[in-house]
Design an enzyme around this catalytic site. Structure first.
Site, short mmCIF file in Angstrom:
data_model
loop_
_atom_site.label_atom_id
_atom_site.label_comp_id
_atom_site.label_asym_id
_atom_site.label_seq_id
_atom_site.Cartn_x
_atom_site.Cartn_y
_atom_site.Cartn_z
N LEU A 1 67.99 -53.83 -85.05
CA LEU A 1 68.94 -54.36 -84.08
C LEU A 1 68.22 -55.08 -82.96
O LEU A 1 68.76 -55.99 -82.35
CB LEU A 1 69.77 -53.22 -83.50
N GLY B 1 61.36 -54.82 -78.77
CA GLY B 1 60.82 -55.16 -77.46
C GLY B 1 59.53 -54.42 -77.23
O GLY B 1 59.01 -53.78 -78.14
N PHE C 1 59.13 -51.83 -75.64
CA PHE C 1 59.34 -50.38 -75.69
C PHE C 1 59.26 -49.85 -77.10
O PHE C 1 58.98 -48.69 -77.32
CB PHE C 1 60.71 -50.04 -75.11
N LYS D 1 66.20 -45.49 -81.95
CA LYS D 1 65.22 -46.21 -81.13
C LYS D 1 63.86 -45.56 -81.36
O LYS D 1 63.71 -44.35 -81.20
CB LYS D 1 65.62 -46.08 -79.67
N ASP E 1 67.65 -48.13 -65.12
CA ASP E 1 67.44 -49.42 -65.78
C ASP E 1 68.77 -50.04 -66.17
O ASP E 1 69.00 -50.39 -67.31
CB ASP E 1 66.53 -49.26 -67.00
#
Ligand SMILES: *[C@@H]1O[C@H](CO)[C@@H](O)[C@H](O)[C@H]1NC(C)=O
Ligand SMILES: *[C@@H]1O[C@H](CO)[C@@H](O)[C@H](O)[C@H]1NC(C)=O
Ligand SMILES: *[C@@H]1O[C@H](CO)[C@@H](O)[C@H](O)[C@H]1NC(C)=O
Ligand SMILES: *[C@@H]1O[C@H](CO)[C@@H](O)[C@H](O)[C@H]1NC(C)=O
Ligand SMILES: *[C@@H]1O[C@H](CO)[C@@H](O)[C@H](O)[C@H]1NC(C)=O
Length: 681
Positions: A353, A356, A358, A375, A471
C-alpha cells in the site's frame, strides 16, 4: 492306437484318478492329494491340507512323525514272469521355520507293514526304533532325504540323500545335488531351502537309481545315486507297501509332499503336472539385507533427514520471531509472523500500500479478521522496544469510532510489524494532492475534520492517560468506504500520564505540522493542536502547509491564509476544486480556528475539547484578528534547529512532505526516518 492311449492317459491325468486296473498295471498319480484320499493311509502328524491338497508329513512341532502309505500292497509279481521293476516320481518341500535350523527329514519307503507307529522320530525318521534298526526282519527299504547329520549312522553331512536297507546306516549316500545336462556339471541342492524338489526313484534289473532336480527342471540324464539292490531278497513275500515317512526332533521343519506318481515301469510312469501342484506356504524369513543396501538406505535416510532438517531450519528462520518474557501479558495481541506472512502472501509487492523511510505497509487478508494493513517497521536497536510495544498494545486498547483499530503486533529480529484494520478509502492526502481520487466536497471535508477532532480529543482527554499522536497529517488520516475519517498511524505517538510534565519527551513530527516550541520544550497536547490546525487549513485550502513551489508570499499556508484574511478576502485561500460550493460560515470558522491552533504562542491555542466545540459551532471562538500576536506566523523550516536529524531517501512512493525527527539521546528508538521526496516537496 497311440493316440487313443494318449487320450486315455490325459483323462486319467485330468481327473487325478488312480489307474489301478490289475496287479500287472499297478500305477497311480497324485497332482496334489485332493482326490483319491481314500486310497491313502495316514498316521501321526500326516494330514492333507484343504483346500489345496498339500500332503503334510510334519508341521514344525518337535518330536513328530507322520506317515502316508498307498493303502494297497504293491505286488512284485511272480518270480518267473519277469524281474521286478518300478518307477516313482514325487515332489517334496522341506520348509524350515524362519531363523531355525530344520530337521529331520523324509524318506520314500517300501515296507512290509503300514504300521510304523512304534518307530521313533528324530534321527530314526519315523522308520525304525532302536531295536528294529539294522534288523533284517524290518523288511524296510528307504530312500532318505536327511537334513541332520547323525554321527551314530555315519551321516556324511546334514544335506544328503541315502539308500537304507533295513538300517539308517545308508548303503550309499551323497550330498544333495543334481546333474545339469545343460552345463555338464553337478549342481548342489539345499533340501531345506523350502523350495519344491523333484525326486525320481527307478528300479530295474536290480539297479536302483535316485535322481534329484529343482521343480522346473527336466529329469537329469544322470542319477545322483545308482546302486544294485536285491529288493526281492528284502521282501520275501514279493509284496510291499509304498509311501512316505517324515520326522522332527528338537530340530523342526514343515515337510510336505506336493505330488506323487508311481508305476511298475519307467515307460508307463505318468508325468506330474507341475502347474497343478499345490503351492508351498512360504514362511516370511527375516531377509538378509546386503550391506550395500544398508549403506544405501543409511545414506538415503541421512539425505532425507538433512533435507527435512534443512526445511525445518529454513521454515524456522523464515518465520522466526523475537519473543520475550515481558511480552506475555500481550499474548492475545501478538500475531505470529507466519500468519502475517500468509495473510500478505509473503509480503507481496503487489499488495504493497505504501513505502517510506519508516518501512512498508502491506495489505493482507486473514480468516475471521478480514482485510488488514500490516506495517513493517525496521529497527535495529533492542533498547526501548519493551516500552514501545507496551505503548502499542495499550493503544490497541484505545477505542474510538474514529481511530483506526490497531489489532496487534509481531516482533522479529530487526523488524516490528503492526497490524491494523485495512481502510479501503485510503488516506486523505490522496484526495487532496493527487489526481488518483476524486476531490472531496465541502460537506465531506468538514465531516472528516469533525471526525479527526473528535478522535484527537479522545486521545487527549478520553483515555486513562494522555495519548499524544504527534504525527497528525493528511497521510495519517484514513478513510473508510463511506469517507468517514479515521486517525491512524500511532507509530510515533507517545504516552504521558495525566498531569505529568509533557515536555520532556522527544519531539517528532512533520515539517509544516510542527509547532515552533517543539524543538525546545518537546511534545505536548499543544503541539498536537498545532498539527491539527495545520491539517484543518490543509483540508480547506487543498494544499500542503509548506509548498516550496509556490510564490514566496503563498509558500507558508498559515501566513498566506492570514494574509488573505487581513486583505478581507479570506475565501481566496480555499481550494479552487470546491468550485465555490461551500458554506461560508463553516469555512470561516475552520480557517480561523486553523489559524488559532497554529498560533506560535502555545497558550493561545485552544484545547482539543474547545476545538471540538468550535468546529461543531456549539461555542463561538474568542475574538482575534490577523494582527493578534502569534497568529499567522510561519515556523522556520529546518533552520537553527540543532537537534534535528535529516536524512533523505529517494524514490519513496509516499508523497508526504518532509518528515523531521528530533529526539533526545536516550530515546532514539522508533523515530521515523526523515523523508524528503525526490521532487523536493
Ligand atoms: C501341528 O499338529 C499338531 C497335531 O498333530 C497340532 O497339535 C499342532 O498345533 C500343530 N502345530 C502347528 C504349528 O501347526
Ligand atoms: C520297536 O518297534 C517294534 C515294532 O515295530 C515294537 O514291537 C517294539 O516294542 C519297539 N521297541 C521300542 C524300544 O520302542
Ligand atoms: C556328479 O555326481 C555323481 C554322484 O555323486 C558323481 O558320480 C559324478 O562323478 C559327479 N560328476 C561331476 C561332473 O562332478
Ligand atoms: C540307472 O542309471 C544308469 C546310469 O548311471 C543307467 O545306465 C541305468 O539305465 C539307470 N537305470 C534306471 C532304472 O534308470
Ligand atoms: C536276490 O535274492 C534272491 C533271494 O535271496 C536270490 O534268489 C536271487 O538270486 C538274488 N538275485 C541277485 C541278482 O543277486
Amino acid at each position: 492306437m497311440a493316440q487313443r492311449l494318449h487320450l486315455l492317459l490325459s483323462i486319467i491325468f485330468f481327473v487325478n484318478l488312480i489307474c489301478f486296473s490289475s496287479q500287472q498295471d499297478f500305477s497311480f498319480i497324485y497332482n496334489g492329494f485332493n482326490q483319491g484320499q481314500a486310497n491313502l493311509h495316514l498316521d501321526g502328524a500326516a494330514r492333507i491340507q484343504s483346500p489345496d491338497g498339500l500332503l503334510q508329513l510334519t508341521n514344525a512341532t518337535t518330536q513328530q512323525m507322520g506317515h502316508a502309505f498307498f493303502n494297497r500292497q504293491f505286488d512284485f509279481g511272480s518270480a518267473s514272469s519277469h524281474s521286478l521293476s518300478f518307477s516313482t516320481h514325487f515332489v517334496c518341500a522341506l520348509v524350515p521355520k524362519p531363523g531355525v535350523d530344520g530337521g529331520h527329514g523324509i524318506a520314500f519307503v517300501l515296507s512290509s507293514s503300514m504300521d510304523l507307529t512304534h518307530a521313533d522320530p528324530t534321527q530314526y525318521l519315523g522308520l525304525f526304533n532302536i531295536s528294529t534298526n539294522g534288523s533284517p526282519s524290518s523288511h524296510l527299504l528307504a530312500i532318505e532325504l536327511d537334513t541332520v547329520q547323525s554321527a551314530e549312522f555315519d551321516d556324511i553331512d546334514k544335506n544328503h540323500v541315502g539308500i537304507d536297507e533295513n538300517s539308517l546306516q545308508s548303503v550309499v549316500s551323497a550330498s544333495a545335488s543334481y546333474y545339469s545336462d545343460r552345463e555338464g556339471t553337478n549342481k548342489s541342492l539345499t533340501l531345506l531351502s523350502g523350495d519344491p524338489i523333484q525326486i525320481w526313484i527307478d528300479y530295474e534289473d536290480t539297479l536302483l537309481n535316485v535322481t534329484l532336480a529343482p521343480l522346473r527342471n527336466q529329469k537329469p540324464s544322470k542319477p545322483l545315486l545308482s546302486r544294485t539292490i536285491n529288493v526281492t531278497a528284502m521282501f520275501p513275500d514279493r509284496k510291499a507297501f509304498i509311501g512316505f515317512s517324515g520326522a522332527t526332533g528338537s530340530l523342526i521343519s514343515y515337510q510336505y509332499i506336493l505330488g506323487w506318481s508311481f508305476s511298475r515301469s519307467r515307460a508307463s510312469l505318468q508325468s506330474l503336472d507341475i502347474s497343478k501342484l499345490p503351492r508351498v506356504p512360504r514362511l516370511t524369513k527375516p531377509k538378509k539385507i546386503s550391506p550395500l543396501l544398508i549403506v544405501l538406505l543409511v545414506i538415503l535416510a541421512l539425505i532425507v533427514i538433512a533435507v527435512l532438517g534443512g526445511l525445518c531450519i529454513y521454515r524456522r528462520r523464515k518465520y522466526a520471531e523475537v519473543k520475550e518474557a515481558w511480552e506475555k501479558p500481550y499474548g492475545p495481541l501478538r500475531y505470529s509472523y507466519k500468519s502475517l506472512y500468509k495473510a500478505t502472501r509473503g509480503f507481496n509487492k503487489d499488495d504493497r500500500l505504501g513505502k517510506g523511510g519508516f518501512g512498508e505497509v502491506f495489505k493482507g487478508n486473514m480468516p475471521l479478521v478480514g482485510d488488514i494493513a500490516v506495517k513493517r517497521l525496521s529497527h535495529d536497536a533492542e533498547q526501548g522496544m519493551k516500552q514501545f510495544v507496551a505503548e502499542v498494545v495499550t493503544m490497541g486498547s484505545l477505542q474510538h469510532k474514529n481511530l483506526v483499530p490497531l489489532l496487534g503486533y509481531c516482533r522479529r529480529k530487526g523488524q516490528l510489524l503492526l497490524v491494523s484494520k485495512y481502510m479501503e478509502g485510503g488516506s486523505v492526502d490522496q484526495y487532496l494532492f493527487h489526481g488518483d481520487k476524486p476531490p472531496l466536497s465541502w460537506s465531506q471535508r468538514i465531516a472528516i475534520l469533525k471526525d479527526i477532532a473528535s478522535a484527537l480529543c479522545y486521545l487527549h482527554t478520553g483515555a486513562s492517560q494522555v495519548v499524544l499522536h504527534r504525527d497528525i497529517k493528511a497521510s495519517n488520516v484514513m478513510l473508510n468506504g463511506n469517507l468517514q475519517g479515521f486517525l491512524g498511524d500511532f507509530g510515533m505517538a507517545r504516552f504521558d500520564d495525566h498531569g505529568a510534565n509533557l515536555s520532556a519527551t522527544a519531539a517528532v513530527g512533520t515539517i509544516g505540522y510542527m509547532a515552533l516550541e517543539l524543538t525546545s520544550t518537546g511534545t505536548s497536547t499543544k503541539t498536537d493542536v498545532y498539527a491539527f490546525g495545520a491539517f484543518m487549513l490543509e483540508v480547506t485550502c487543498g494544499r500542503r502547509p509548506f509548498d516550496p513551489d509556490m510564490p514566496v508570499e503563498k509558500r507558508h499556508l498559515v501566513k498566506w491564509v492570514c494574509e488573505c484574511w487581513r486583505k478581507g478576502s479570506l475565501f481566496d485561500a480555499i481550494d479552487t476544486r470546491l468550485r465555490g460550493k461551500f458554506i461560508p460560515g463553516e469555512v470561516e470558522v475552520v480557517l480561523k480556528l486553523g489559524l488559532l491552533c497554529t498560533s506560535i504562542v502555545p497558550d493561545s491555542r485552544p484545547t482539543m475539547e474547545q476545538v471540538v466545540q468550535y468546529i461543531n459551532r456549539h461555542q463561538t471562538m474568542p475574538d482575534f484578528s490577523p494582527d493578534t500576536p502569534g497568529i499567522g506566523v510561519s515556523t522556520p523550516v529546518l533552520m537553527g534547529v540543532p537537534s534535528l536529524v535529516l536524512t533523505s531517501t529517494s524514490g519513496t512512493s509516499s508523497a508526504s512532505p518532509p518528515s523531521v525527527s528530533s529526539f533526545s539521546a536516550n530515546n532514539s528508538m522508533f523515530i521515523s526516518h526523515t523523508i524528503i521526496n525526490g521532487d523536493g516537496r
